[in-house]
Structure formats: C-alpha cells, structure tokens
Design a protein around this motif. Structure first.
Motif, PDB file in Angstrom:
ATOM      1  N   ARG A   7      -1.168  11.989  22.403  1.00  9.24           N
ATOM      2  CA  ARG A   7      -2.495  11.468  22.670  1.00  9.24           C
ATOM      3  C   ARG A   7      -3.227  11.427  21.325  1.00  9.24           C
ATOM      4  NH1 ARG A   7      -4.097  15.480  27.356  1.00  9.24           N
ATOM      5  NH2 ARG A   7      -2.900  16.812  25.964  1.00  9.24           N
ATOM      6  N   VAL A   8      -3.978  10.364  21.096  1.00 15.57           N
ATOM      7  CA  VAL A   8      -4.562  10.179  19.763  1.00 15.57           C
ATOM      8  C   VAL A   8      -6.081  10.247  19.816  1.00 15.57           C
ATOM      9  CG1 VAL A   8      -2.628   8.867  18.813  1.00 15.57           C
ATOM     10  CG2 VAL A   8      -4.466   7.646  19.990  1.00 15.57           C
ATOM     11  N   VAL A   9      -6.650  10.775  18.748  1.00 20.30           N
ATOM     12  CA  VAL A   9      -8.093  10.846  18.585  1.00 20.30           C
ATOM     13  C   VAL A   9      -8.425  10.062  17.319  1.00 20.30           C
ATOM     14  CG1 VAL A   9     -10.072  12.373  18.297  1.00 20.30           C
ATOM     15  CG2 VAL A   9      -8.139  13.063  19.748  1.00 20.30           C
ATOM     16  N   LEU A  10      -9.250   9.034  17.490  1.00 16.99           N
ATOM     17  CA  LEU A  10      -9.451   8.025  16.464  1.00 16.99           C
ATOM     18  C   LEU A  10     -10.810   8.183  15.808  1.00 16.99           C
ATOM     19  CD1 LEU A  10      -8.305   5.059  18.749  1.00 16.99           C
ATOM     20  CD2 LEU A  10      -6.860   6.395  17.170  1.00 16.99           C
TER      21      LEU A  10
ATOM     22  N   ALA B 175      -8.265   5.694  28.202  1.00 18.22           N
ATOM     23  CA  ALA B 175      -8.777   7.043  27.921  1.00 18.22           C
ATOM     24  C   ALA B 175      -7.764   8.159  28.146  1.00 18.22           C
ATOM     25  CB  ALA B 175     -10.024   7.297  28.763  1.00 18.22           C
ATOM     26  N   SER B 176      -6.702   7.891  28.894  1.00 19.64           N
ATOM     27  CA  SER B 176      -5.716   8.962  29.063  1.00 19.64           C
ATOM     28  C   SER B 176      -4.820   9.099  27.822  1.00 19.64           C
ATOM     29  CB  SER B 176      -4.860   8.716  30.302  1.00 19.64           C
ATOM     30  OG  SER B 176      -4.251   7.462  30.225  1.00 19.64           O
ATOM     31  N   HIS B 177      -4.828   8.078  26.966  1.00 23.33           N
ATOM     32  CA  HIS B 177      -3.989   8.110  25.761  1.00 23.33           C
ATOM     33  C   HIS B 177      -4.789   8.288  24.477  1.00 23.33           C
ATOM     34  CE1 HIS B 177      -0.352   6.864  27.824  1.00 23.33           C
ATOM     35  NE2 HIS B 177      -1.077   5.990  28.487  1.00 23.33           N
ATOM     36  N   ALA B 178      -6.041   7.840  24.474  1.00 23.61           N
ATOM     37  CA  ALA B 178      -6.770   7.759  23.204  1.00 23.61           C
ATOM     38  C   ALA B 178      -8.248   8.032  23.401  1.00 23.61           C
ATOM     39  CB  ALA B 178      -6.574   6.376  22.585  1.00 23.61           C
ATOM     40  N   LEU B 179      -8.857   8.597  22.364  1.00 28.93           N
ATOM     41  CA  LEU B 179     -10.283   8.906  22.360  1.00 28.93           C
ATOM     42  C   LEU B 179     -10.877   8.388  21.057  1.00 28.93           C
ATOM     43  CD1 LEU B 179     -12.744  10.599  23.499  1.00 28.93           C
ATOM     44  CD2 LEU B 179     -11.874  12.477  22.060  1.00 28.93           C
ATOM     45  N   ALA B 180     -11.974   7.655  21.151  1.00 29.10           N
ATOM     46  CA  ALA B 180     -12.684   7.169  19.964  1.00 29.10           C
ATOM     47  C   ALA B 180     -13.839   8.105  19.644  1.00 29.10           C
ATOM     48  CB  ALA B 180     -13.211   5.759  20.215  1.00 29.10           C
TER      49      ALA B 180
ATOM     50  N   SER C 221       0.882  16.110  26.531  1.00 27.71           N
ATOM     51  CA  SER C 221       1.439  15.708  25.251  1.00 27.71           C
ATOM     52  C   SER C 221       0.592  16.244  24.107  1.00 27.71           C
ATOM     53  CB  SER C 221       1.541  14.190  25.175  1.00 27.71           C
ATOM     54  OG  SER C 221       0.265  13.627  25.332  1.00 27.71           O
ATOM     55  N   ARG C 222       1.188  16.278  22.930  1.00 27.55           N
ATOM     56  CA  ARG C 222       0.474  16.801  21.767  1.00 27.55           C
ATOM     57  C   ARG C 222      -0.589  15.816  21.289  1.00 27.55           C
ATOM     58  NH1 ARG C 222       5.167  17.720  17.945  1.00 27.55           N
ATOM     59  NH2 ARG C 222       5.898  15.964  19.179  1.00 27.55           N
ATOM     60  N   VAL C 223      -1.492  16.335  20.441  1.00 31.43           N
ATOM     61  CA  VAL C 223      -2.709  15.592  20.086  1.00 31.43           C
ATOM     62  C   VAL C 223      -2.711  15.285  18.585  1.00 31.43           C
ATOM     63  CG1 VAL C 223      -5.222  15.669  20.086  1.00 31.43           C
ATOM     64  CG2 VAL C 223      -3.917  16.681  21.986  1.00 31.43           C
TER      65      VAL C 223
END
Ligand code: NJP
Length: 227
Positions: free
Chosen positions: A28-31, A49-54, A2-4
C-alpha cells in the motif's frame, strides 16, 4: 495487511512510476507531493483508497514530513519503506539560475530529504524497514550546471551517514543514483534517456532483497549516456 511504502515526489516522474511498481508488488502506498490534484488522480489510477493515500506534502516543511508519516501510520498501520525522492534541478550555468532557485533547490533536495528520513526513522525502526534516497550520477561526479550537482553530493553523503547511523537497527539504506530519466525534470525531450519505470524497477529490486542484504547504491544510466 500488506506493507506500507511512503514516497515523496510521488506526483510525477520517478516517484509516480515507483508507486505503480510498489502497488503491483503488493504494497500500500502513501504519496507525498505538493500537487494535490495529481496525487488524487494517481490514487485513482492505483486502484483507490484501499491501495493508496494522497498526503499533500511540502518536504521543505518539517511539520509536513511528520504529518506524512503520521498519516501513513494512522491509515495503514505501519511504515515499511520510505523513498525520499522529491527534488528538482538546475541545469544551466552558474550565473543563469537565480539565487531564489538555488535556495529552493537546496532546501528541497538536501534539507527536504533529511527531514523526510528523520520523520520516518522511529516508524522504520519499529518495522525494520527500508530508507531509499534519490541521489544522482551528478552526486558521484561533478557535472556542469549550477549547484544541482552539489545538492546531490550532499544526498550521497547523507545516505551513507544514515546507513551508519541505523546500523544494528535492522533498517536498510539504499541510494538510487540515476542518469538521465525522461521526466518533467527536463524541459527538452530526448529519446536517449531512461524511462521513470526503469528507476522504479531498480527501487523494487532493492526492497525485495532478503532482510540481511542491503543494496547500498544503485547507479542506472541510459546506455547512451557518457558522463
Ligand atoms: O522529476 P519530476 P523526477 N515538496 O519533476 C516533487 C532526481 N533525479 O522524477 O510537489 C514535495 O517528474 C514534485 O511534486 P510537486 C531528481 O533530482 C532525476 O525526475 O507536486 N515534493 C514531483 O513529484 C529528484 O530528486 C533525474 O511539484 C516536491 C517530484 O518532486 C528525483 O529524481 C536524474 C517538492 C519531481 O518529479 C525525482 O525527479 C537524476 C517539495 N518541496 C536524479 N519539490 C532525471 N530526471 O534525469 C518538488 O540523476 N517535489
């Protein structure tokens, strides 16, 4: 694959609500924000972690913005959307806010947004991606309250400048200009404001258009807002 979707100011309010809508839409989101604990809790709420990164990020530091984009590429492989949303206000009179508050606000709202977009442009050119910035109704008409309006007028100008600079690259630019939204931005609660999710849905509307459509600005006011 998926796109980021990279979001600054993601630990709270509009940014956190947008993270929820983006994951729901398949990104997928990067926060990015300074509050690591809040970002870690949001990653869990978004499915892990498969969907989001802090990525702990202070947007006023150039290196942090570079590291945010690099972490998105290293972890998820690309950067498709960048939402430069981090910011805060100063609602009181000209002499009621300290010079230090103004200093931090200008650095965050203006230079921080510019740094985030600058760090992201090479990655966005590669994906024909999308830049969004959080401006304000206060960035289109002068509102009382010291200097906040000025920072958002700067973001309005920045957005159009970025749009023209990226013309021909396939990268789209959208300025999100909210009226009052019920977030920690305000220290007094009110039922007359929008919910953060109202802005998140506007953001997802802009990014879900066909590639040849660039929604350049979205104003969203609560129906009760006059100015
Ligand atoms: O406010 P809030 P909103 N580096 O307080 C982050 C604009 N706006 O969602 O770093 C990185 O819930 C902070 O995180 P942290 C407003 O001007 C609002 O309402 O952990 N991040 C938090 O995640 C702003 O541009 C209204 O403290 C930094 C986030 O920013 C945007 O909407 C109306 C940071 C603020 O979340 C989001 O604000 C309008 C830094 N140096 C425009 N400094 C409204 N609420 O009515 C702060 O027209 N953050």
């Amino acid at each position: 694959d998926s796109r980021v979707f990279v979001i600054t100011g993601a630990s709270s309010g509009i940014g956190a609500a947008t993270a929820h809508r983006a994951v729901e839409a398949g990104y997928r989101v990067v926060l990015g924000a300074r509050s690591k604990d809040k970002l870690d809790a949001l990653v869990e709420a978004l499915g892990g972690a498969s969907h989001a990164l802090a990525v702990t990020t202070d947007v006023t530091k150039w290196e942090d913005n570079e590291a945010l984009i690099a972490a998105a590429q290293d972890t998820f492989g690309s950067v498709d959307v960048v939402f430069a949303n981090a910011g805060f206000g100063a609602a009181r009179g000209w002499l009621n806010e300290t010079p230090e508050h103004w200093h931090d606000m200008v650095l965050t709202n203006v230079l921080g947004a510019a740094y985030t977009v600058r760090a992201a442009i090479p990655a966005l050119k590669a994906t024909k991606g999308h830049v969004l910035l959080t401006g304000s109704v206060a960035g289109r008409k002068a509102l009382p309250g010291s200097l906040y309006s000025s920072t958002k007028w700067a973001v309005t100008g920045m957005s159009e400048s970025i749009r023209q600079d990226l013309n021909g690259t396939g990268v789209r630019t959208t300025l999100i200009s909210p009226g009052g939204v019920e977030t920690p931005f305000f220290d007094n609660p009110s039922q007359d404001r929008l919910e953060p999710d109202d802005i998140a849905r506007a953001v997802l509307y802009a990014v879900s258009q066909p590639p040849h459509v660039d929604i350049n600005e979205i104003f969203v006011r609560p129906i009760a807002q006059e100015g």
